[in-house]
Write a protein that holds these residues in place. Structure first.
Motif, PDB file in Angstrom:
ATOM      1  N   HIS A  52       1.253  -1.742   0.103  1.00 44.63           N
ATOM      2  CA  HIS A  52       0.133   0.340  -0.239  1.00 44.63           C
ATOM      3  C   HIS A  52       0.928   1.009  -0.087  1.00 44.63           C
ATOM      4  N   SER A  53       0.523   2.223  -0.365  1.00 39.55           N
ATOM      5  CA  SER A  53       1.021   3.188  -0.443  1.00 39.55           C
ATOM      6  C   SER A  53       1.864   4.386   1.230  1.00 39.55           C
ATOM      7  N   ASP A  54       2.487   5.093   0.816  1.00 41.47           N
ATOM      8  CA  ASP A  54       2.094   5.589   2.680  1.00 41.47           C
ATOM      9  C   ASP A  54       0.932   6.608   2.714  1.00 41.47           C
ATOM     10  N   ASP A  55      -0.071   6.684   2.021  1.00 41.08           N
ATOM     11  CA  ASP A  55      -0.912   7.201   3.262  1.00 41.08           C
ATOM     12  C   ASP A  55      -1.675   6.784   3.957  1.00 41.08           C
ATOM     13  N   ALA A  56      -1.352   5.489   4.091  1.00 43.81           N
ATOM     14  CA  ALA A  56      -1.788   4.805   5.059  1.00 43.81           C
ATOM     15  C   ALA A  56      -2.042   5.636   6.180  1.00 43.81           C
ATOM     16  N   THR A  57      -2.532   5.285   7.500  1.00 44.71           N
ATOM     17  CA  THR A  57      -2.405   5.491   8.981  1.00 44.71           C
ATOM     18  C   THR A  57      -2.389   4.621   9.784  1.00 44.71           C
ATOM     19  N   SER A  60      -6.097   3.227   9.733  1.00 44.16           N
ATOM     20  CA  SER A  60      -6.629   2.247   8.449  1.00 44.16           C
ATOM     21  C   SER A  60      -7.040   1.235   8.250  1.00 44.16           C
ATOM     22  N   HIS A  69      -5.771   2.802  -0.144  1.00 48.73           N
ATOM     23  CA  HIS A  69      -4.246   3.936  -0.437  1.00 48.73           C
ATOM     24  C   HIS A  69      -3.188   2.435  -1.028  1.00 48.73           C
ATOM     25  N   ASN A  71      -0.630   0.494  -4.259  1.00 42.83           N
ATOM     26  CA  ASN A  71       0.908   1.188  -4.311  1.00 42.83           C
ATOM     27  C   ASN A  71       0.809   0.839  -6.182  1.00 42.83           C
ATOM     28  N   ARG A  86       7.112   5.647  -1.600  1.00 44.14           N
ATOM     29  CA  ARG A  86       5.736   6.164  -1.609  1.00 44.14           C
ATOM     30  C   ARG A  86       5.794   4.884  -1.011  1.00 44.14           C
ATOM     31  N   ALA A 136       6.753   5.296   6.020  1.00 47.82           N
ATOM     32  CA  ALA A 136       5.672   4.632   5.819  1.00 47.82           C
ATOM     33  C   ALA A 136       5.304   4.041   7.129  1.00 47.82           C
ATOM     34  N   GLU A 218       5.302   2.540  12.641  1.00 43.36           N
ATOM     35  CA  GLU A 218       5.645   3.742  12.369  1.00 43.36           C
ATOM     36  C   GLU A 218       7.559   3.686  11.813  1.00 43.36           C
TER      37      GLU A 218
END
Length: 301
Positions: A52-57, A60, A69, A71, A86, A136, A218
């Motif tokens: 997945h992209s680094d938009d995941a938190t 998520s 998210h 990739n 990313r 990420a 993290e």
């Protein structure tokens, strides 16, 4: 090169206690980026790559992160350019690859004497390699297996919660997870941070997470490579049976007693459930239907 893994001293090791790990796998040739690019290409053809992209938190959905998210890059592109990708990528079930299966066995054979002294029945062996871009995040979740997680390159912060902390993951969430493999009720709350054990991982350090320990990761400000070696034991399989039994009781309208509240009751229930599971598996095999066997040596890919 031979694996060198150090758990807590054998007399102090506890199967259901979070603890620190040290290792000497940092320079292992199979864990260098060029080798992982080649592995990623092999595993992607077998659909054994998750990304997945680094938009995941942290909050998520772990199950849905690859869809929410995405990739779009291939495993080769992502891994070769991880500093700018990313992205977060996991190479799944690396024991499915003959070369990496030897590494999984090398490491788990090294720790097996200390583990088996307290928690016998090591089985369902597996390996997972995580390669992450700066910043990420691995979303908050739980897994079935006992987990030895080791940092190879870069820095990351690993948050781990006690597997018995019902403020973080409820009995109902445990039941749903064991019974239906669903993490729907395993949800993130920022207030959880203060209840976690925090590992600031750098190369050579790691952690041991018992089965169903909630965790979240993290990544630091540089690319990261991490490897996990996982396994089941007699106790993890028994615990799964108990939670599946409680899930069935709850569906019948019965509010079951929490696992661990009565060891005597748990022991009797385990024996009954094991007998039922064995009989059910025999019937399914007789009719040519598939049976999940979590007592085999390796987890299936």
């Amino acid at each position: 090169m031979a694996a060198s893994i150090h758990l807590e001293p054998a007399a102090a090791f506890e199967a259901w206690k979070i603890q620190a790990v040290t290792h000497q796998l940092v320079d292992h040739p199979l864990l260098q980026l060029d080798a992982l690019v080649a592995l990623g290409k092999r595993l992607e053809s077998r659909r054994l790559v998750r990304t997945h992209s680094d938009d995941a938190t942290a909050g998520s959905s772990f199950a849905d992160a690859p869809l929410l998210h995405p990739n779009a890059k291939s495993a080769e592109e992502t891994l070769a350019g991880i500093a700018e990708a990313r992205a977060w990528m996991s190479l799944l079930n690396v024991q499915a690859d003959p070369i990496y299966r030897r590494l999984v066995d090398e490491v788990l054979d090294a720790v097996r004497p200390a583990v088996e002294a307290h928690d016998p029945g090591m089985c369902y062996r597996a390996g997972w390699i995580f390669v992450s871009s700066p910043g990420a995040v691995t979303p908050f979740h739980i897994d079935h297996e006992h987990n030895l997680i080791m940092q190879i390159r870069g820095k990351k912060r690993l948050y781990v919660w006690d597997p018995f902390d019902r403020e973080v993951v409820s009995e109902e969430a445990q039941e749903l997870f064991h019974d239906q493999h669903s993490r729907e009720l395993v949800t993130w709350n920022e207030a959880f941070r203060g209840r976690a054990r925090v590992f600031d991982l750098v190369p050579g350090l790691g952690g041991y997470m018992p089965s169903t320990s909630p965790h979240m990761v993290e990544n630091g400000d540089e690319p990261s490579i991490t490897i996990s070696f996982t396994y089941y034991t007699d106790s993890t399989r028994q615990r799964e049976l108990l939670y599946r039994g409680n899930a069935r009781l709850r569906r019948l309208g019965v509010r079951p007693r929490a696992i661990g509240a009565s060891p005597a009751r748990d022991k009797i229930a385990t024996a009954l459930l094991l007998g039922y599971a064995t009989a059910r598996a025999a019937v399914r095999r007789a009719f040519g239907r598939g049976v999940r066997d979590n007592s085999q040596r390796y987890a299936p890919a």
